[in-house]
Motif scaffolding. Structure first.
Motif, short mmCIF file in Angstrom:
data_model
loop_
_atom_site.label_atom_id
_atom_site.label_comp_id
_atom_site.label_asym_id
_atom_site.label_seq_id
_atom_site.Cartn_x
_atom_site.Cartn_y
_atom_site.Cartn_z
N ARG A 1 0.89 -1.38 0.05
CA ARG A 1 0.06 -0.10 0.01
C ARG A 1 0.88 1.19 0.12
NH1 ARG A 1 -5.18 -0.29 -1.59
NH2 ARG A 1 -5.72 1.26 0.20
N GLN A 2 2.05 1.11 0.66
CA GLN A 2 2.96 2.36 0.68
C GLN A 2 3.16 2.71 -0.59
OE1 GLN A 2 5.90 1.76 3.31
NE2 GLN A 2 4.62 2.04 5.28
N GLU A 3 3.74 1.91 -1.62
CA GLU A 3 4.15 2.10 -2.84
C GLU A 3 2.99 2.50 -3.90
OE1 GLU A 3 6.35 -0.07 -6.75
OE2 GLU A 3 5.94 -1.31 -5.20
N GLU A 4 1.68 2.00 -3.76
CA GLU A 4 0.51 2.24 -4.23
C GLU A 4 0.28 3.83 -3.90
OE1 GLU A 4 -2.47 -0.46 -3.50
OE2 GLU A 4 -1.37 -2.18 -3.94
N PHE A 5 0.35 3.95 -2.52
CA PHE A 5 0.25 5.69 -2.26
C PHE A 5 0.98 6.52 -2.71
CE2 PHE A 5 0.81 9.03 0.95
CZ PHE A 5 -0.65 9.67 0.65
N ARG A 6 2.35 6.05 -2.83
CA ARG A 6 3.43 7.10 -3.44
C ARG A 6 3.17 7.20 -4.96
NH1 ARG A 6 6.84 4.28 -0.11
NH2 ARG A 6 7.47 3.13 -1.53
N THR A 7 2.73 6.42 -5.51
CA THR A 7 2.35 6.48 -7.11
C THR A 7 1.20 7.15 -7.48
OG1 THR A 7 3.61 4.00 -7.40
CG2 THR A 7 2.03 4.93 -9.00
N TRP A 8 0.06 6.70 -6.60
CA TRP A 8 -1.08 7.58 -6.75
C TRP A 8 -0.91 9.13 -6.51
CZ3 TRP A 8 -3.75 10.46 -3.04
CH2 TRP A 8 -5.10 11.03 -3.40
N LEU A 9 -0.29 9.37 -5.27
CA LEU A 9 0.12 10.80 -4.99
C LEU A 9 0.97 11.57 -6.13
CD1 LEU A 9 -0.24 12.94 -2.83
CD2 LEU A 9 1.82 12.18 -1.97
N ARG B 1 3.42 15.40 -6.82
CA ARG B 1 4.37 15.94 -6.04
C ARG B 1 4.59 14.62 -4.98
NH1 ARG B 1 1.47 20.92 -3.31
NH2 ARG B 1 0.86 21.34 -5.40
N THR B 2 5.40 14.91 -3.92
CA THR B 2 5.32 13.70 -2.73
C THR B 2 4.68 14.25 -1.57
OG1 THR B 2 7.46 14.26 -2.06
CG2 THR B 2 7.55 12.76 -3.77
N LEU B 3 4.57 13.40 -0.68
CA LEU B 3 3.85 13.93 0.59
C LEU B 3 4.80 14.80 1.31
CD1 LEU B 3 1.11 13.29 2.08
CD2 LEU B 3 2.43 11.66 3.41
N GLY C 1 -11.57 24.62 -11.57
CA GLY C 1 -11.52 25.69 -10.57
C GLY C 1 -10.51 25.16 -9.41
N THR C 2 -10.30 26.48 -8.51
CA THR C 2 -9.32 26.38 -7.46
C THR C 2 -10.09 26.23 -6.34
OG1 THR C 2 -9.03 28.42 -7.43
CG2 THR C 2 -7.15 27.25 -8.62
N TYR C 3 -9.94 25.06 -5.43
CA TYR C 3 -10.54 24.90 -4.23
C TYR C 3 -9.72 24.62 -3.03
CZ TYR C 3 -15.19 25.09 -6.35
OH TYR C 3 -16.24 25.30 -7.27
N GLY C 4 -8.71 25.78 -2.79
CA GLY C 4 -7.78 25.40 -1.60
C GLY C 4 -7.28 24.19 -1.35
N SER C 5 -7.28 23.76 -0.24
CA SER C 5 -6.57 22.55 0.00
C SER C 5 -7.13 21.06 -0.57
CB SER C 5 -6.64 22.10 1.60
OG SER C 5 -6.25 23.24 2.44
N HIS C 6 -8.35 21.34 -1.14
CA HIS C 6 -8.92 20.27 -1.92
C HIS C 6 -8.48 20.09 -3.35
CE1 HIS C 6 -11.77 19.52 1.00
NE2 HIS C 6 -12.34 20.54 1.36
N GLY C 7 -7.61 21.07 -3.93
CA GLY C 7 -6.97 21.04 -5.08
C GLY C 7 -7.71 21.55 -6.14
N LEU C 8 -7.70 21.29 -7.29
CA LEU C 8 -8.50 21.58 -8.51
C LEU C 8 -9.79 20.54 -8.77
CD1 LEU C 8 -5.85 22.60 -11.38
CD2 LEU C 8 -6.96 23.90 -9.42
N MET D 1 -3.86 19.54 4.59
CA MET D 1 -4.01 19.27 3.23
C MET D 1 -3.39 17.65 3.01
SD MET D 1 -2.07 20.65 -0.08
CE MET D 1 -2.90 22.15 -0.32
N GLN D 2 -2.54 17.30 3.78
CA GLN D 2 -2.11 15.93 4.20
C GLN D 2 -3.15 15.06 4.66
OE1 GLN D 2 1.29 15.85 6.47
NE2 GLN D 2 2.77 16.75 5.01
N GLU D 3 -4.04 15.42 5.53
CA GLU D 3 -5.20 14.68 6.05
C GLU D 3 -6.13 14.42 4.88
OE1 GLU D 3 -6.59 16.71 9.23
OE2 GLU D 3 -4.83 16.26 10.56
N LEU D 4 -6.53 15.52 4.06
CA LEU D 4 -7.50 15.30 2.96
C LEU D 4 -6.76 14.54 1.80
CD1 LEU D 4 -8.32 19.13 2.71
CD2 LEU D 4 -9.75 17.27 3.69
N ILE D 5 -5.47 14.56 1.62
CA ILE D 5 -4.94 13.56 0.55
C ILE D 5 -4.96 12.19 0.97
CG2 ILE D 5 -2.86 13.09 -0.72
CD1 ILE D 5 -2.41 16.03 -0.64
N LEU D 6 -4.81 12.04 2.23
CA LEU D 6 -4.76 10.65 2.60
C LEU D 6 -6.07 10.14 2.84
CD1 LEU D 6 -3.09 8.12 3.76
CD2 LEU D 6 -3.18 9.25 6.08
N MET D 7 -7.04 10.90 3.18
CA MET D 7 -8.58 10.66 3.20
C MET D 7 -8.92 9.99 1.82
SD MET D 7 -11.79 12.71 4.40
CE MET D 7 -10.72 13.27 5.63
#
Length: 560
Positions: free
Chosen positions: A274-282, A288-290, A339-346, A298-304
């Motif tokens: 799962r760690q490799e899958e998460f890094r690839t997905w990110l 970018r990387t975590l 559209g830009t939505y802050g910590s949620h990204g585009l 933002m880190q919490e939102l991305i992991l969620m």
């Protein structure tokens, strides 16, 4: 078909009526093994000729034109006639007589139907003769990382394939899934375009560019493909993961809804866990990387998002969506925007016009504002005139102007309710609630304006006026336009995590040009910049304005 039967002289026969029983495109193939001669048809043709000859003496006269039968036309002319008919009518036409059935075996008829109805331009024979073209077709549409030595084991057998098989077993069979779709991935949604791509049907998932580069083109990747591996047998393959295509399944659930399922989910897993899958997905999702993301929220939102969306990698349901219809009096051309939505990204938003109002509906969403909700609504009756350059930096001045316009809108709505005796649209446009906005960064602010209501929107001024964000306003993208055409009063929806306590708050809609606009969230003190999605989507137009309105209600009700 009845007209053709009368013209060919076999319609009145009892045997012909039996052959004219309606069959589907797939069932017609079973008739290919029947003999090409029909004794009863020959008897009817001979009898018809004798009767027409005998009747010719009795009815001879200058006012009686000679009767012509379709059966008397040369085959090459019949091929041209039949090739111009819709492919769905050809199976019924094949039941008229054996001559028609023989002519409908001509592959040029079906090739033309494939080209005109579904845009298939590849030449099956040429693909087989030139092996490099075969490999290019596969590499272009499937997975460029697949080693070339595997090509010949998985390429379709073009040598023995016919266009009639492509039409009946692939294009016609899966025609209902062509178009634009929104996957059901909780609050996140998505955008899928299923198209005929050469000799394949491919589902392309469209993704926004990496945050905050809103003007960059959309990214896309294949989720599944359907093609003919063998004659009269369509194969569905899942494209998810990094190990090439593998066995999948497509099921049409009901009208305007279908689902996909992967039958080999082990192809989605990576050797590093799962760690490799998460890094690839990110890297793919954010570029970018975590470690590059310093904002803890933002880190919490991305992991969620990774954990949530990973649950849907083996089975997904899609619901049809349409592009908004365009009218000559629209402020700008409606369509899809990033559209830009802050910590949620585009995120992807659909801008549509509804008389005196415009609405921005989320196609992709987040835990605060789910996909399907209306993120912004614009009142085109109330235009805001921005102050001079000096006053433009003052957020308090903007706030005063916008709140005055909001009070004016409230009074007008009360008057309309008294006159019409019924509730009108809630504050800020429309009966449908707008979408909640993302949780903003520390201290965003709103753009200034000088309020004033107008009856209807005026044509956009081409020269433009200076525009800068007030001091304290937060923007994910500082590279926003410094001139705008006009501004309008609008409202945006904000909410807590999980779409809790949604609230419509006032704001300013800023039109920059035909392809860009912005929205200033007064309460959040933040600015969102939107840029048009330039991709061309096929089979995405609504059959009617009513169908589009119904679609908007449906996707909103799923997340309300």
């Amino acid at each position: 078909m009845a007209v053709c039967a009368r013209l060919c002289g076999v319609g009145p026969s009892r045997g012909c009526r039996r052959r004219q029983q309606r069959r589907g495109p797939a069932e017609t193939a079973a008739a290919d093994s029947e003999p090409d001669t029909d004794p009863e048809e020959e008897r009817i043709e001979a009898g018809s000729a004798a009767l027409s000859g005998a009747g010719g003496d009795r009815s001879a006269g200058p006012s009686s034109p000679p009767r012509c039968s379709l059966l008397e036309l040369p085959p090459e002319l019949l091929v041209e006639i039949f090739a111009s008919l819709p492919g769905t009518d050809l199976p019924s036409l094949a039941q008229v007589c054996t001559k028609f059935r023989r002519i409908l075996h001509t592959d040029t008829i079906w090739r033309r139907r494939c080209r005109e109805e579904y845009g298939v331009c590849e030449n099956l024979r040429k693909l087989e003769i030139t092996g490099v073209s075969c490999r290019d077709v596969y590499a272009k549409r499937i997975n460029p990382r697949v080693k070339s030595g595997r090509f010949m084991r998985i390429l379709p057998d073009y040598e023995h394939m016919k266009y009639r098989d492509v039409y009946t077993c692939l294009l016609h069979r899966y025609r209902h899934i062509l178009g634009l779709w929104q996957p059901d991935i909780g609050p996140y949604g998505g955008l899928l375009n299923v198209v005929v791509d050469g000799l394949f049907i491919i589902g392309w998932m469209y993704l926004p560019p990496h945050d905050p580069h809103v003007d960059d083109p959309m990214r896309f990747k294949p989720l599944f493909r359907i093609h003919l591996m063998e004659r009269k047998s369509a194969t569905v393959e899942c494209m998810y993961g990094h190990r090439g295509p593998h066995n999948g399944h497509v099921q049409i659930v009901k009208k305007d809804e279908f689902s996909t399922k992967c039958n080999q989910t082990d192809h989605h897993r990576m050797s590093g866990g799962r760690q490799e899958e998460f890094r690839t997905w990110l890297r793919e999702e954010w570029g970018r990387t975590l470690e590059d993301i310093f904002h803890e929220h933002m880190q919490e939102l991305i992991l969620m998002k990774f954990i949530y969306t990973s649950q849907y990698d083996n089975c997904l349901t899609y619901r049809r969506i349409y592009l908004p219809p365009s009218r000559p009096d629209d402020l700008i051309r409606p369509g899809l925007f990033k559209g830009t939505y802050g910590s949620h990204g585009l995120e992807i938003v659909m801008l549509s016009f509804h008389g005196k109002h415009a609405r921005g509906t989320k196609i992709t969403g987040d835990p605060n504002i789910p996909a399907g909700q209306q993120t912004v609504e614009i009142d085109l009756r109330h235009r805001i005139q921005l102050p001079d350059a000096e006053s433009l930096h003052d957020f308090n001045e903007l706030s005063r102007v916008v709140l005055e316009v909001r009070e004016q809108v409230r009074k007008e709505q009360e008057q309309e309710q008294e006159q019409e005796g019924g509730p009108e649209d809630a504050e800020g446009l429309g009966q449908q609630s707008p979408q909640p906005h993302e949780e903003p960064p520390a201290e965003p602010a709103q753009a200034p304006g000088d309020g004033g209501a107008v009856a209807v929107a005026e044509p956009p001024a081409q020269s433009g006026q200076p525009f800068v964000l007030p001091v304290g306003v937060s923007s994910r993208n500082e590279d926003y336009p410094r001139t705008c055409r006009m501004c309008f009063y609008g409202t945006g929806l904000i909410a807590g995590h999980g779409f809790t306590s949604p609230e419509r708050t006032p704001g300013v809609f800023v039109l920059f040009d035909e392809d860009r606009f912005g929205f200033i969230w007064l309460e959040l003190k933040s600015f969102s910049l939107y840029s048009r999605v330039q991709a061309a989507f096929r089979n995405a137009d609504a059959p009617s304005p009513q169908a589009f309105e119904e679609m908007l209600k449906n996707i909103q009700s799923l997340t309300s």
